[in-house]
Write a protein that holds these residues in place. Structure first.
Motif, PDB file in Angstrom:
ATOM      1  N   VAL A 184       0.835  -1.201   0.000  1.00 49.56           N
ATOM      2  CA  VAL A 184       0.000   0.000   0.000  1.00 49.56           C
ATOM      3  C   VAL A 184       0.870   1.251   0.000  1.00 49.56           C
ATOM      4  O   VAL A 184       0.594   2.221  -0.727  1.00 49.56           O
ATOM      5  N   VAL A 185       1.924   1.250   0.802  1.00 45.62           N
ATOM      6  CA  VAL A 185       2.850   2.389   0.839  1.00 45.62           C
ATOM      7  C   VAL A 185       3.397   2.669  -0.555  1.00 45.62           C
ATOM      8  O   VAL A 185       3.525   3.823  -0.978  1.00 45.62           O
ATOM      9  N   ASP A 186       3.713   1.618  -1.303  1.00 47.19           N
ATOM     10  CA  ASP A 186       4.260   1.771  -2.652  1.00 47.19           C
ATOM     11  C   ASP A 186       3.289   2.491  -3.580  1.00 47.19           C
ATOM     12  O   ASP A 186       3.702   3.147  -4.537  1.00 47.19           O
ATOM     13  N   ALA A 187       1.993   2.379  -3.299  1.00 47.71           N
ATOM     14  CA  ALA A 187       0.990   3.035  -4.138  1.00 47.71           C
ATOM     15  C   ALA A 187       0.794   4.501  -3.770  1.00 47.71           C
ATOM     16  O   ALA A 187       0.582   5.345  -4.648  1.00 47.71           O
ATOM     17  N   VAL A 188       0.870   4.828  -2.485  1.00 43.60           N
ATOM     18  CA  VAL A 188       0.521   6.170  -2.017  1.00 43.60           C
ATOM     19  C   VAL A 188       1.738   7.077  -1.857  1.00 43.60           C
ATOM     20  O   VAL A 188       1.640   8.294  -2.053  1.00 43.60           O
ATOM     21  N   TYR A 189       2.878   6.502  -1.536  1.00 33.54           N
ATOM     22  CA  TYR A 189       4.069   7.288  -1.240  1.00 33.54           C
ATOM     23  C   TYR A 189       5.198   6.967  -2.218  1.00 33.54           C
ATOM     24  O   TYR A 189       5.237   5.897  -2.825  1.00 33.54           O
ATOM     25  N   ASP A 190       6.107   7.908  -2.340  1.00 33.64           N
ATOM     26  CA  ASP A 190       7.381   7.662  -3.018  1.00 33.64           C
ATOM     27  C   ASP A 190       8.480   7.592  -1.967  1.00 33.64           C
ATOM     28  O   ASP A 190       8.420   8.272  -0.932  1.00 33.64           O
TER      29      ASP A 190
ATOM     30  N   PRO B  28      31.345   6.207   8.918  1.00 29.34           N
ATOM     31  CA  PRO B  28      31.096   5.942   7.495  1.00 29.34           C
ATOM     32  C   PRO B  28      30.043   4.849   7.315  1.00 29.34           C
ATOM     33  O   PRO B  28      30.035   3.853   8.040  1.00 29.34           O
ATOM     34  N   GLN B  29      29.154   5.057   6.350  1.00 28.75           N
ATOM     35  CA  GLN B  29      28.117   4.063   6.068  1.00 28.75           C
ATOM     36  C   GLN B  29      27.984   3.915   4.562  1.00 28.75           C
ATOM     37  O   GLN B  29      27.408   4.751   3.873  1.00 28.75           O
ATOM     38  N   ILE B  30      28.518   2.807   4.057  1.00 26.98           N
ATOM     39  CA  ILE B  30      28.600   2.577   2.612  1.00 26.98           C
ATOM     40  C   ILE B  30      27.214   2.434   1.997  1.00 26.98           C
ATOM     41  O   ILE B  30      26.958   2.895   0.895  1.00 26.98           O
ATOM     42  N   ALA B  31      26.321   1.780   2.704  1.00 23.26           N
ATOM     43  CA  ALA B  31      25.008   1.435   2.152  1.00 23.26           C
ATOM     44  C   ALA B  31      23.913   2.395   2.594  1.00 23.26           C
ATOM     45  O   ALA B  31      22.736   2.026   2.574  1.00 23.26           O
ATOM     46  N   PHE B  32      24.238   3.617   2.970  1.00 28.96           N
ATOM     47  CA  PHE B  32      23.214   4.542   3.460  1.00 28.96           C
ATOM     48  C   PHE B  32      22.035   4.705   2.489  1.00 28.96           C
ATOM     49  O   PHE B  32      20.878   4.759   2.930  1.00 28.96           O
ATOM     50  N   PRO B  33      22.232   4.754   1.167  1.00 30.66           N
ATOM     51  CA  PRO B  33      21.080   4.898   0.263  1.00 30.66           C
ATOM     52  C   PRO B  33      20.058   3.775   0.396  1.00 30.66           C
ATOM     53  O   PRO B  33      18.873   3.978   0.139  1.00 30.66           O
ATOM     54  N   ASP B  34      20.503   2.574   0.803  1.00 29.37           N
ATOM     55  CA  ASP B  34      19.567   1.460   0.965  1.00 29.37           C
ATOM     56  C   ASP B  34      18.569   1.716   2.088  1.00 29.37           C
ATOM     57  O   ASP B  34      17.515   1.089   2.127  1.00 29.37           O
ATOM     58  N   PHE B  35      18.895   2.622   3.000  1.00 35.33           N
ATOM     59  CA  PHE B  35      18.011   2.929   4.120  1.00 35.33           C
ATOM     60  C   PHE B  35      16.957   3.971   3.748  1.00 35.33           C
ATOM     61  O   PHE B  35      16.106   4.304   4.576  1.00 35.33           O
ATOM     62  N   LEU B  36      17.002   4.490   2.531  1.00 34.08           N
ATOM     63  CA  LEU B  36      16.080   5.540   2.114  1.00 34.08           C
ATOM     64  C   LEU B  36      14.923   5.014   1.274  1.00 34.08           C
ATOM     65  O   LEU B  36      14.164   5.784   0.701  1.00 34.08           O
ATOM     66  N   GLY B  37      14.800   3.684   1.184  1.00 35.26           N
ATOM     67  CA  GLY B  37      13.717   3.073   0.417  1.00 35.26           C
ATOM     68  C   GLY B  37      12.831   2.230   1.311  1.00 35.26           C
ATOM     69  O   GLY B  37      12.777   2.408   2.523  1.00 35.26           O
ATOM     70  N   GLY B  38      12.125   1.278   0.704  1.00 34.57           N
ATOM     71  CA  GLY B  38      11.313   0.343   1.480  1.00 34.57           C
ATOM     72  C   GLY B  38      10.201   1.003   2.261  1.00 34.57           C
ATOM     73  O   GLY B  38       9.270   1.588   1.707  1.00 34.57           O
TER      74      GLY B  38
ATOM     75  N   GLY C  13       7.979  -9.531  -1.772  1.00 29.77           N
ATOM     76  CA  GLY C  13       6.564  -9.718  -2.075  1.00 29.77           C
ATOM     77  C   GLY C  13       5.895  -8.534  -2.733  1.00 29.77           C
ATOM     78  O   GLY C  13       4.693  -8.588  -3.021  1.00 29.77           O
ATOM     79  N   ILE C  14       6.641  -7.450  -2.985  1.00 33.10           N
ATOM     80  CA  ILE C  14       6.056  -6.202  -3.488  1.00 33.10           C
ATOM     81  C   ILE C  14       6.194  -6.120  -5.003  1.00 33.10           C
ATOM     82  O   ILE C  14       7.260  -6.438  -5.560  1.00 33.10           O
ATOM     83  N   ILE C  15       5.137  -5.682  -5.666  1.00 31.18           N
ATOM     84  CA  ILE C  15       5.229  -5.412  -7.101  1.00 31.18           C
ATOM     85  C   ILE C  15       5.061  -3.911  -7.333  1.00 31.18           C
ATOM     86  O   ILE C  15       4.379  -3.229  -6.570  1.00 31.18           O
ATOM     87  N   PRO C  16       5.700  -3.369  -8.378  1.00 29.99           N
ATOM     88  CA  PRO C  16       5.484  -1.953  -8.715  1.00 29.99           C
ATOM     89  C   PRO C  16       4.072  -1.772  -9.254  1.00 29.99           C
ATOM     90  O   PRO C  16       3.564  -2.628  -9.985  1.00 29.99           O
ATOM     91  N   VAL C  17       3.427  -0.661  -8.896  1.00 32.17           N
ATOM     92  CA  VAL C  17       2.022  -0.481  -9.258  1.00 32.17           C
ATOM     93  C   VAL C  17       1.801   0.557 -10.354  1.00 32.17           C
ATOM     94  O   VAL C  17       0.689   0.659 -10.875  1.00 32.17           O
TER      95      VAL C  17
END
Length: 545
Positions: free
Chosen positions: A80-86, A179-189, A535-539
């Motif tokens: 649901v978040v994927d549908a309403v939010y970016d 330092p945090q190499i994967a910081f961009p990964d924390f900005l999704g989901g 389990g998420i598909i793009p909408v």
């Protein structure tokens, strides 16, 4: 500074499975499409809307709502978040974090500062701008720094963030403690960006959904349906294709499939291997279509509470581990469709280990049970917490049956998914059937296992795991970083903190007239979106012919 596309090591997805079954079965390439194709699609957008309203079956209701800094969301809620939010970033089909709502995410040479550049002209559903001040408010809210909104868990997720500063209306700087190499990964989901109006009031935040995403909330009837309609001002031109989506929470996987087969649903999510098997049979007859994937998959497992008896005792943990025959359960409950798990990291993760930590051994399990009972004076017994889905209960019953042969008493208690998450959060369990740890960079798992984390549900207190998590977060050498996370995997194997079962196989079943299941190209040459990751598909590309 380095562009997001070149930041840090990312896991390869080439060994994952992505299969579409229709009237004739065909395989999709696991790689992204060419930049030329992306550019062509961006220059020639189709007209938005006109794709009808789709009825979408989910596996559970998100009863706590969608105040994202405080929400406790499983796959259904994130759909649901994927549908309403970016989100600022997203994961593409190659398992790489790429910009979405952000134009770019760029680190300094030390990975201790990140500049988030935003796209001009983007607005929330209420017409207010998606600017640096709004994004700062969101990050501050997740960090627990917005007095109007509670954030119980995310302050630890973002504990490495020391400051968020607005540079100008379209740029902000995020400063980190280490330092945090994967910081961009924390900005999704789960980290969708909400309008300031939603984040202004804790009382209404959970139900006043205001994002910048492709769909706008129309109506939510809890435990019945949640309806969204097309956002006419969506910043990705020509999208979304559908006029609306009605999400139906149906916790019983068989009932969900019955409604798909009966034509009441246009599409449905499931991780039930029995339902997946049935959908594949229907697809061979041309009645339905189904897409399946275990790429970047979560692991299904029995999570053990280390803070209480009996699982604060390693002898008890090993006895239960050896009494369980995951291969037999997989054959019975999943028709053998799922890949057995060797640890928390799936086969397409560089931290994956091929060797199984231990195998079913009933004789040794019995000896360990006797040793535990002799040393503690207590019967080896525990409660298995499961959701109310009949298939999950059936899995728990098989676990109980196998444990009984070793002299271990198991009682089963079932609750709805939202209650199960809350009880896990409160540590009100001995063992719980769980599913977690998929998606992208291994650093994203830090919060689930670090000893001081409020969402370390298993209450693991292990200085060695803490050390490995800290080192992996900041190590810039890709080979050394992989070695660290493999050592972390081995530590789990030796201490038996959790009993790994199999990697989750997700599926989306859909009617023959539904299109766009694989999504549309991501902006700025970001490749194809991940499909069924978690389990998420793009909408945005969904439509009915």
């Amino acid at each position: 500074m380095k562009n997001l596309s070149s930041v840090g090591p990312r896991s390869s997805r080439s060994r994952g499975r992505l299969v579409v079954v229709a009237v004739a079965t065909f395989a999709l390439l696991a790689t992204g499409i060419s930049s030329a194709t992306v550019a062509s699609a961006a220059k020639n957008p189709a007209k938005a809307g006109g794709g009808g309203t789709l009825n979408f079956g989910l596996e559970a209701e998100s009863t706590g709502g969608f105040c994202l800094p405080s929400a406790q969301l499983a796959a259904s809620g994130i759909q649901v978040v994927d549908a309403v939010y970016d989100t600022l970033t997203t994961v593409n089909s190659k398992g790489k974090s790429v910009p979405l709502l952000a134009k770019s995410v760029t680190p300094n040479a030390e990975y201790t500062e990140w500049i988030i550049a935003l796209r001009p002209g983007v607005t929330f559903h209420d017409g207010t701008p998606v600017d640096a001040a709004a994004v700062k408010l969101n990050i501050d809210s997740f960090m627990g720094k917005n007095p109007a909104i509670r954030s119980q868990l995310f302050p630890f997720v973002l504990k490495n963030v020391t400051a968020v500063d607005v540079v100008d209306p379209l740029n902000l700087k995020v400063s980190l403690a280490v330092p945090q190499i994967a910081f961009p990964d924390f900005l999704g989901g789960r980290l969708g960006i909400s309008a300031p109006a939603q984040l202004a009031n804790q009382t209404t935040c959970a139900t006043n959904l205001i994002g910048s995403g492709p769909f706008v909330l129309d109506e939510w009837r809890t435990n019945e349906s949640l309806t969204v309609k097309r956002n006419p001002n969506y910043w990705q031109k020509g999208l979304p294709k559908a006029d609306g989506i009605v999400f139906y929470p149906i916790s019983d996987s068989r009932a969900r499939l019955n409604r798909l087969e009966g034509g009441e649903l246009d599409l449905m999510m499931t991780s039930s291997s029995l339902s997946i098997y049935d959908m594949k049979q229907k697809s061979k007859q041309g009645e339905l279509k189904v897409i399946t994937s275990d790429r970047g998959s979560e692991v299904a497992y029995l999570m053990l509470n280390q803070s209480n008896a009996p699982f604060n005792n390693k002898i008890a943990r090993e006895a239960v581990a050896l009494a369980g025959d995951a291969n037999k359960v997989n054959q019975i409950r999943n028709r053998g469709l799922n890949t057995l798990a060797t640890g928390p990291f799936p086969p397409d993760s560089p931290a994956h280990l091929k060797k199984f930590p231990r195998k079913f051994n009933l004789a040794k399990a019995k000896k360990l049970v006797a040793q535990y009972e002799s040393e503690t004076g207590e019967k080896l017994a525990y409660e298995y917490l499961a959701t109310t889905d009949p298939e999950n209960i059936a899995t728990a019953e098989l676990n109980k049956e196998q444990s009984a042969k070793a002299g271990i008493d198991v009682t089963i208690r079932s609750v709805d998914q939202a209650t199960l998450i809350n009880e896990a959060l409160g540590g009100k369990f001995q063992a719980v059937g769980w599913r977690n740890h998929g998606l992208s960079d291994p650093d994203t798992q830090y919060v689930w296992w670090y000893s001081t984390s409020p969402i370390n549900f298993g209450k693991i207190k292990d200085p060695e795991i803490d050390r490995l998590l800290d080192e992996g977060r900041s190590e810039t050498d890709p080979a050394k970083r992989v070695a660290i996370y493999k050592d972390l995997n081995r530590r789990f194997s030796s201490e038996i903190y959790n009993l790994w079962s199999w990697y989750t196989l997700w599926a989306e079943g859909y009617q023959n007239n539904v299109t766009g299941i694989k999504g549309v190209p991501l902006p700025d040459g970001g490749g194809r979106p991940a499909v069924l990751q978690g389990g998420i598909i793009p909408v945005t590309g969904l439509a009915k012919r």
